[in-house]
Design an enzyme around this catalytic site. Sequence first.
Site, PDB file in Angstrom:
ATOM      1  N   LYS A   1      26.702  58.111  38.866  1.00 50.23           N
ATOM      2  CA  LYS A   1      26.611  56.935  39.759  1.00 50.23           C
ATOM      3  C   LYS A   1      27.919  56.900  40.559  1.00 50.23           C
ATOM      4  CE  LYS A   1      27.448  53.036  40.718  1.00 50.23           C
ATOM      5  NZ  LYS A   1      28.134  52.742  41.995  1.00 50.23           N
TER       6      LYS A   1
ATOM      7  N   SER B   1      36.705  46.387  36.388  1.00 50.93           N
ATOM      8  CA  SER B   1      35.381  46.982  36.144  1.00 50.93           C
ATOM      9  C   SER B   1      35.378  47.678  34.787  1.00 50.93           C
ATOM     10  CB  SER B   1      35.028  48.013  37.220  1.00 50.93           C
ATOM     11  OG  SER B   1      35.296  47.522  38.497  1.00 50.93           O
TER      12      SER B   1
ATOM     13  N   GLU C   1      39.176  55.651  32.741  1.00 46.86           N
ATOM     14  CA  GLU C   1      40.370  56.010  33.531  1.00 46.86           C
ATOM     15  C   GLU C   1      40.542  54.900  34.551  1.00 46.86           C
ATOM     16  OE1 GLU C   1      42.252  58.537  33.000  1.00 46.86           O
ATOM     17  OE2 GLU C   1      41.027  60.017  31.960  1.00 46.86           O
TER      18      GLU C   1
ATOM     19  N   CYS D   1      45.198  56.558  42.009  1.00 46.95           N
ATOM     20  CA  CYS D   1      45.475  55.827  40.763  1.00 46.95           C
ATOM     21  C   CYS D   1      46.905  56.063  40.302  1.00 46.95           C
ATOM     22  CB  CYS D   1      44.483  56.240  39.695  1.00 46.95           C
ATOM     23  SG  CYS D   1      44.414  58.015  39.447  1.00 46.95           S
TER      24      CYS D   1
ATOM     25  N   GLU E   1      48.182  46.120  41.006  1.00 44.29           N
ATOM     26  CA  GLU E   1      47.873  47.324  41.773  1.00 44.29           C
ATOM     27  C   GLU E   1      47.397  46.934  43.161  1.00 44.29           C
ATOM     28  OE1 GLU E   1      44.282  49.555  40.726  1.00 44.29           O
ATOM     29  OE2 GLU E   1      45.455  51.399  40.854  1.00 44.29           O
TER      30      GLU E   1
HETATM   31  P1  NAD Z   1      35.771  49.970  41.142  1.00 47.15           P
HETATM   32  O1  NAD Z   1      36.107  49.664  39.735  1.00 47.15           O
HETATM   33  O2  NAD Z   1      35.477  48.866  42.064  1.00 47.15           O
HETATM   34  O3  NAD Z   1      34.485  50.923  41.204  1.00 47.15           O
HETATM   35  C1  NAD Z   1      34.440  52.168  40.541  1.00 47.15           C
HETATM   36  C2  NAD Z   1      33.006  52.511  40.250  1.00 47.15           C
HETATM   37  O4  NAD Z   1      32.499  51.597  39.279  1.00 47.15           O
HETATM   38  C3  NAD Z   1      32.054  52.408  41.427  1.00 47.15           C
HETATM   39  O5  NAD Z   1      31.102  53.439  41.339  1.00 47.15           O
HETATM   40  C4  NAD Z   1      31.406  51.045  41.231  1.00 47.15           C
HETATM   41  O6  NAD Z   1      30.160  50.972  41.839  1.00 47.15           O
HETATM   42  C5  NAD Z   1      31.304  50.993  39.730  1.00 47.15           C
HETATM   43  N1  NAD Z   1      31.275  49.663  39.110  1.00 47.15           N
HETATM   44  C6  NAD Z   1      31.957  48.556  39.481  1.00 47.15           C
HETATM   45  N2  NAD Z   1      31.720  47.540  38.621  1.00 47.15           N
HETATM   46  C7  NAD Z   1      30.885  48.030  37.672  1.00 47.15           C
HETATM   47  C8  NAD Z   1      30.272  47.481  36.508  1.00 47.15           C
HETATM   48  N3  NAD Z   1      30.456  46.219  36.128  1.00 47.15           N
HETATM   49  N4  NAD Z   1      29.477  48.276  35.753  1.00 47.15           N
HETATM   50  C9  NAD Z   1      29.284  49.554  36.092  1.00 47.15           C
HETATM   51  N5  NAD Z   1      29.815  50.131  37.194  1.00 47.15           N
HETATM   52  C10 NAD Z   1      30.607  49.381  37.971  1.00 47.15           C
HETATM   53  O7  NAD Z   1      36.947  50.900  41.670  1.00 47.15           O
HETATM   54  P2  NAD Z   1      37.140  51.491  43.135  1.00 47.15           P
HETATM   55  O8  NAD Z   1      37.550  50.386  44.033  1.00 47.15           O
HETATM   56  O9  NAD Z   1      35.962  52.328  43.496  1.00 47.15           O
HETATM   57  O10 NAD Z   1      38.370  52.495  42.887  1.00 47.15           O
HETATM   58  C11 NAD Z   1      39.682  52.083  42.872  1.00 47.15           C
HETATM   59  C12 NAD Z   1      40.179  51.904  41.455  1.00 47.15           C
HETATM   60  O11 NAD Z   1      39.966  53.084  40.705  1.00 47.15           O
HETATM   61  C13 NAD Z   1      41.676  51.662  41.405  1.00 47.15           C
HETATM   62  O12 NAD Z   1      41.962  50.645  40.482  1.00 47.15           O
HETATM   63  C14 NAD Z   1      42.232  52.986  40.917  1.00 47.15           C
HETATM   64  O13 NAD Z   1      43.481  52.901  40.285  1.00 47.15           O
HETATM   65  C15 NAD Z   1      41.156  53.434  40.004  1.00 47.15           C
HETATM   66  N6  NAD Z   1      41.227  54.888  39.803  1.00 47.15           N
HETATM   67  C16 NAD Z   1      41.666  55.351  38.598  1.00 47.15           C
HETATM   68  C17 NAD Z   1      41.782  56.711  38.387  1.00 47.15           C
HETATM   69  C18 NAD Z   1      42.261  57.266  37.065  1.00 47.15           C
HETATM   70  O14 NAD Z   1      42.067  58.460  36.823  1.00 47.15           O
HETATM   71  N7  NAD Z   1      42.877  56.491  36.198  1.00 47.15           N
HETATM   72  C19 NAD Z   1      41.453  57.603  39.414  1.00 47.15           C
HETATM   73  C20 NAD Z   1      41.020  57.088  40.627  1.00 47.15           C
HETATM   74  C21 NAD Z   1      40.909  55.722  40.808  1.00 47.15           C
END
Ligand code: NAD
Length: 484
Positions: free
Chosen positions: A178, A235, A253, A287, A388
Site C-alpha cells: 500500500k 501513523s 520505521e 527521515c 519533525e
Molecule cells: P504518513 O505516516 O502520513 O504515511 C505513510 C503511509 O502510511 C502512507 O502510505 C499512508 O497512506 C499510510 N497511513 C497513514 N495513516 C495510516 C493508518 N492509520 N493506517 C495505515 N496506514 C496509514 O507519512 P508520510 O507523510 O507519507 O511520510 C513522512 C513520514 O515518514 C515522516 O515522518 C518521515 O520521517 C517518515 N519516514 C521514516 C523513514 C524511516 O525509515 N524511519 C523513512 C522515510 C520516511
Amino acid sequence: MSESSETLKPMLIGGEWIAQDDAAFDSVNPATGVRNYRISAASDAQVDQAVQAAWQAQRQPAWRDMLPHQRAAILRRIADGMDQNASLLAQLQMIENGKVWAECKAQVASAAATFRYYAGVCETLGAEVTPARGNYLSMTHYDPYGVVVAITPWNSPLTMEAQKVAPALAAGNAVILKPSEVTSSPALALGRIALEAGLPPGILNVVTGLGATVGRRLVEHPGVRMVSFTGGTGSGRAIAHAAAEKLMPVALELGGKSPHIVFADADQDAAIDGVIGGIFEGSGQSCVAGSRLYVQRGIAQAFIEKLVARAGRLKVDLPDAEGAQMGPIASFGHREKIESMVDGARREGAEVLLGGARPEGKALEAGAFYRPTILGGLSRDAHVVREEIFGPVLCALIFDDEDDLVEQANDSAYGLASGIWTADYRRAWRIARRLEAGSVWINTYKQLSISTPFGGFKQSGIGREKGVSGLRLYQQSKGIYFGM
Ligand code: NAD
C-alpha cells in the site's frame, strides 16, 4: 509516458488490473501544480479480495514449495526489470514527489540493488541445527508469516518499497503493498515488473488509497499476519494500536529529528558540505535529515556564517532542470505545514538566518517550492527543535562540551540518526556510543547501505530493516525435533 490527466490508474490484485473510480484521487505534480493522472482507491471489498488473493497464492505449491534459489532468480529478474525501466520509474517518482532527477535515478538503482541483495541472502541463508541436549536432532527452521502488508511513505517510495517487498518475498510471503497516496505509481510499476519477471499472480498485490481508510483496513484485516510500515510517528502509533488488538508483529520505521554535531576540531569545509547535504538534499524530506545542528561554541559564529553563505547558493529549481539541487516540497499541503512551523518559530523568537520563504520569480511560482531555511536563536524547547518538520529547515544550536552536547542531542522523543564531525577518533567513538540513535555517521552523513541494519531508537521506530536480519523480520522461527 502515455497517461493523460484523465487516466485512472488501476490496482494490481491477484494478478489482475482493477480500476476503482469511487473515491479515486488525483496525483498532482508538485513542481507545476498540474494533475498527472488519477489513482484508484480500493473499496473495502477490494481490500478483502486482495487479502484473499494473497493467501490463495501464498498457499499454492508453486510459491510455498519454491526452492530458495528459484525465488532468488525471480528477485534478480525483478531487479533487471527495474534497471530496464529505470528512466520510467525515475520519471514517475519525479512527477509525483518532485525530487531532482539525479536523486530519482539513484534511488531506482538502489531499489534494484536491494532486490539483488535479497536474492543473494535468500539462497544462502540456511536453517540451523541447534545443540542437542538428549537423544534427538533439533533444528531452528524459519516459516513465512503468510500475508504481509507493506505500507510506504512518499519521500523515497521505491527504495522503501524494495526494502520491504524484496525481503518479504525472499522470506516466502505474499505481499500487499500500500504505497503513499502521493506516490502510488512507482509501486504500480513495480507490480507490473514483478509479474513480467515471473512472480506468480497474487504474490505481490499493489492496493492504492488513503492511509486512514485503505491502510487502516489492511492493518486491521484478520487475514493479515504482519505489517511493515514506514512513515510518520503518529501513523505508526495508530498501526501499533491496531496490531496490539490482533497481537500481530509490526516493523515500524518512523520519524526523526536527528542531531548533526560539529566539534571545533572538525574539517569545517567537509562538515559544511555534510550539514548541507544532510538537511537540504531531497528538500529536507528525509527521515534521517540532520535537522538539529549543534556547533561547538568556539567556532559557532564563523561556522554558521559560512554555512548560511554556502546554503544560500543552492540551486532551487524544477526537478529536471540542469544543475537543480533542490526541487519542490512533495505536495502543496505539506508546504503549508512547513510554512506554518517556520511562522510558529518566528513567533517563538527564532532568527531567520536564511530562507523562511518561497523562492521569487515566475518560473517556480506554480510549484510547491520553499527555500533552504536556517533558523538561529532558538531555545531547546522551541517547537521546531522538538518536532519533525520534514522540510528544508535547519535549526542551528550551540553546545559547550561533550556532556552538554550529549544531553542536548539526546533530549528528543526521536532517535533515528545522528552525525559527528571531529578530527579526534577517540571522541567520535565516545560520543557515538552515548548517542541514542539507530545510525551514527562519523565525518560523513546519510551514508546508507542495504547490508547494514537500519531503524530507530525511542519514537523513531520498532525493529530493524536491511541486512541479513532484514529477511528474518518477515519470518517466524519454528523448533523441529527428530527423535533418535
Ligand atoms: P504518513 O505516516 O502520513 O504515511 C505513510 C503511509 O502510511 C502512507 O502510505 C499512508 O497512506 C499510510 N497511513 C497513514 N495513516 C495510516 C493508518 N492509520 N493506517 C495505515 N496506514 C496509514 O507519512 P508520510 O507523510 O507519507 O511520510 C513522512 C513520514 O515518514 C515522516 O515522518 C518521515 O520521517 C517518515 N519516514 C521514516 C523513514 C524511516 O525509515 N524511519 C523513512 C522515510 C520516511
